[in-house]
Design a protein around this motif. Structure first.
Motif, short mmCIF file in Angstrom:
data_model
loop_
_atom_site.label_atom_id
_atom_site.label_comp_id
_atom_site.label_asym_id
_atom_site.label_seq_id
_atom_site.Cartn_x
_atom_site.Cartn_y
_atom_site.Cartn_z
N ALA A 1 -0.17 -8.62 10.23
CA ALA A 1 0.60 -7.62 11.22
C ALA A 1 0.01 -6.41 11.53
O ALA A 1 -0.09 -5.74 12.88
CB ALA A 1 1.94 -7.35 10.73
N ASP A 2 -0.96 -5.97 10.56
CA ASP A 2 -1.99 -4.63 10.99
C ASP A 2 -2.69 -4.96 12.05
O ASP A 2 -3.08 -4.26 12.90
CB ASP A 2 -2.59 -4.31 9.84
N LEU A 3 -3.22 -6.23 11.96
CA LEU A 3 -4.39 -6.38 13.13
C LEU A 3 -3.49 -6.57 14.46
O LEU A 3 -4.22 -6.23 15.35
CB LEU A 3 -5.12 -7.84 12.73
N GLU A 4 -2.37 -7.31 14.46
CA GLU A 4 -1.63 -7.22 15.75
C GLU A 4 -1.22 -5.99 16.28
O GLU A 4 -1.56 -5.63 17.46
CB GLU A 4 -0.52 -7.86 15.38
N ARG A 5 -0.93 -4.95 15.28
CA ARG A 5 -0.59 -3.57 16.11
C ARG A 5 -1.70 -2.81 16.36
O ARG A 5 -1.73 -2.02 17.45
CB ARG A 5 -0.23 -2.73 14.50
N GLU A 6 -2.99 -3.15 15.59
CA GLU A 6 -4.02 -2.69 16.18
C GLU A 6 -4.51 -2.88 17.62
O GLU A 6 -5.00 -2.31 18.47
CB GLU A 6 -5.27 -2.66 15.19
N ALA A 7 -4.31 -4.45 17.70
CA ALA A 7 -4.73 -4.94 19.07
C ALA A 7 -3.70 -4.56 20.01
O ALA A 7 -4.08 -4.29 21.30
CB ALA A 7 -4.60 -6.57 18.98
N ALA A 8 -2.55 -4.38 19.77
CA ALA A 8 -1.47 -3.89 20.88
C ALA A 8 -2.01 -2.32 21.24
O ALA A 8 -1.68 -1.93 22.39
CB ALA A 8 -0.14 -3.85 20.17
N THR A 9 -2.20 -1.61 20.39
CA THR A 9 -2.72 -0.18 20.41
C THR A 9 -3.96 -0.20 21.32
O THR A 9 -4.00 0.55 22.31
CB THR A 9 -2.99 0.57 19.04
N ILE A 10 -4.96 -0.90 21.02
CA ILE A 10 -6.18 -1.10 22.05
C ILE A 10 -5.77 -1.54 23.19
O ILE A 10 -6.24 -0.97 24.43
CB ILE A 10 -7.13 -1.99 21.27
N TYR A 11 -4.93 -2.77 23.51
CA TYR A 11 -4.43 -2.97 24.70
C TYR A 11 -3.63 -1.80 25.68
O TYR A 11 -3.74 -1.64 26.88
CB TYR A 11 -3.63 -4.24 24.80
N ALA A 12 -2.74 -1.35 24.76
CA ALA A 12 -1.82 -0.23 25.43
C ALA A 12 -2.67 1.00 25.83
O ALA A 12 -2.39 1.67 26.89
CB ALA A 12 -1.14 0.28 24.47
N LYS A 13 -3.94 1.23 25.28
CA LYS A 13 -4.71 2.44 25.58
C LYS A 13 -5.69 2.06 26.67
O LYS A 13 -6.08 2.62 27.47
CB LYS A 13 -5.74 2.70 24.25
N THR A 14 -5.90 0.73 26.99
CA THR A 14 -6.76 0.11 28.01
C THR A 14 -6.25 -0.13 29.07
O THR A 14 -6.59 0.29 30.13
CB THR A 14 -7.55 -1.04 27.47
N PHE A 15 -4.99 -0.52 29.39
CA PHE A 15 -4.21 -0.79 30.36
C PHE A 15 -2.88 0.07 30.48
O PHE A 15 -2.23 0.07 29.54
CB PHE A 15 -3.63 -2.11 30.50
N SER A 16 -2.47 0.30 31.66
CA SER A 16 -1.22 1.10 31.93
C SER A 16 -0.02 -0.04 31.86
O SER A 16 -0.50 -1.33 31.82
CB SER A 16 -0.74 1.20 33.20
N VAL A 17 0.95 0.33 31.56
CA VAL A 17 2.19 -0.39 31.22
C VAL A 17 2.49 -1.54 32.59
O VAL A 17 2.52 -2.69 32.32
CB VAL A 17 3.52 0.27 31.23
N GLU A 18 2.26 -0.98 33.82
CA GLU A 18 2.28 -1.85 34.93
C GLU A 18 0.97 -2.81 34.84
O GLU A 18 1.26 -3.98 35.52
CB GLU A 18 2.06 -0.89 36.21
N GLU A 19 -0.05 -2.65 34.55
CA GLU A 19 -1.01 -3.47 34.49
C GLU A 19 -0.86 -4.64 33.40
O GLU A 19 -0.83 -5.89 33.63
CB GLU A 19 -2.45 -2.78 34.25
#
Length: 181
Positions: A93-111
């Protein structure tokens, strides 16, 4: 010397405080909506699915190494490593959280929502499934095309240069002329 020791302790304490504070600051960079949208995108893309095999592969590698060292304890080694690996599985789950954080920082909610919508669609699923095959075939076609263009370029340039320069002997007489087709 005591001053240096005190200074070293101060720096060590500061380093601990910074290391504790930095993840908290990073976590504040993204909203819960961004994380939620990023998790949906990650699920639609399946980008972390390939990581599912990391822990089992590590466990198998460790079992093989330990069994080579102590072959008489194969059953105990297998049971122990499997037990410890299962205990560590929750850390996925730590890796999933990190992946979500990376994607959240890279893309906007709309994207993220647009990406998720597309890749959850039949066309997006087909692209994920068949895209690598199409890419591989495209690379083959590009190699064949490049070989043909290279052949034709060599022939045309050589023919043109032969008529312009003439058929003067080349500096390296041992090099055969390109075959004409």
């Amino acid at each position: 010397m005591n001053k240096l020791t005190g200074l070293a302790r101060t720096f060590a304490a500061a380093a601990v405080l910074v290391s504790v504070a930095v993840p908290a600051v990073r976590a504040q960079d993204v909203s819960e909506d961004q994380i939620k949208a990023a998790r949906a995108t990650i699920a639609a893309l399946g980008v972390t699915n390939t990581f599912d095999n990391i822990l089992p592969r590590l466990a198998e590698r460790l079992k093989n190494t330990l069994i080579q060292s102590s072959p008489n304890h194969q059953e105990l080694i297998t049971a122990t490593v499997d037990e410890k690996a299962l205990a560590l599985a929750a850390r996925r789950a730590d890796l999933e959280r990190e992946a979500a954080t990376i994607y959240a920082k890279t893309f906007s909610v709309e994207e993220l929502n647009a990406i998720t919508e597309f890749y959850a669609s039949p066309a997006g699923k087909k692209l994920l499934n068949d895209g690598p095959i199409a890419s591989r075939e495209l690379l083959k076609a590009a190699d064949i095309w490049a070989a043909g263009v290279s052949r034709d370029l060599t022939q045309e340039a050589t023919k043109s240069l032969d008529t312009t320069i003439g058929s003067a002997p080349a500096a390296d007489a041992g090099t055969p002329a390109p075959a004409q087709q």
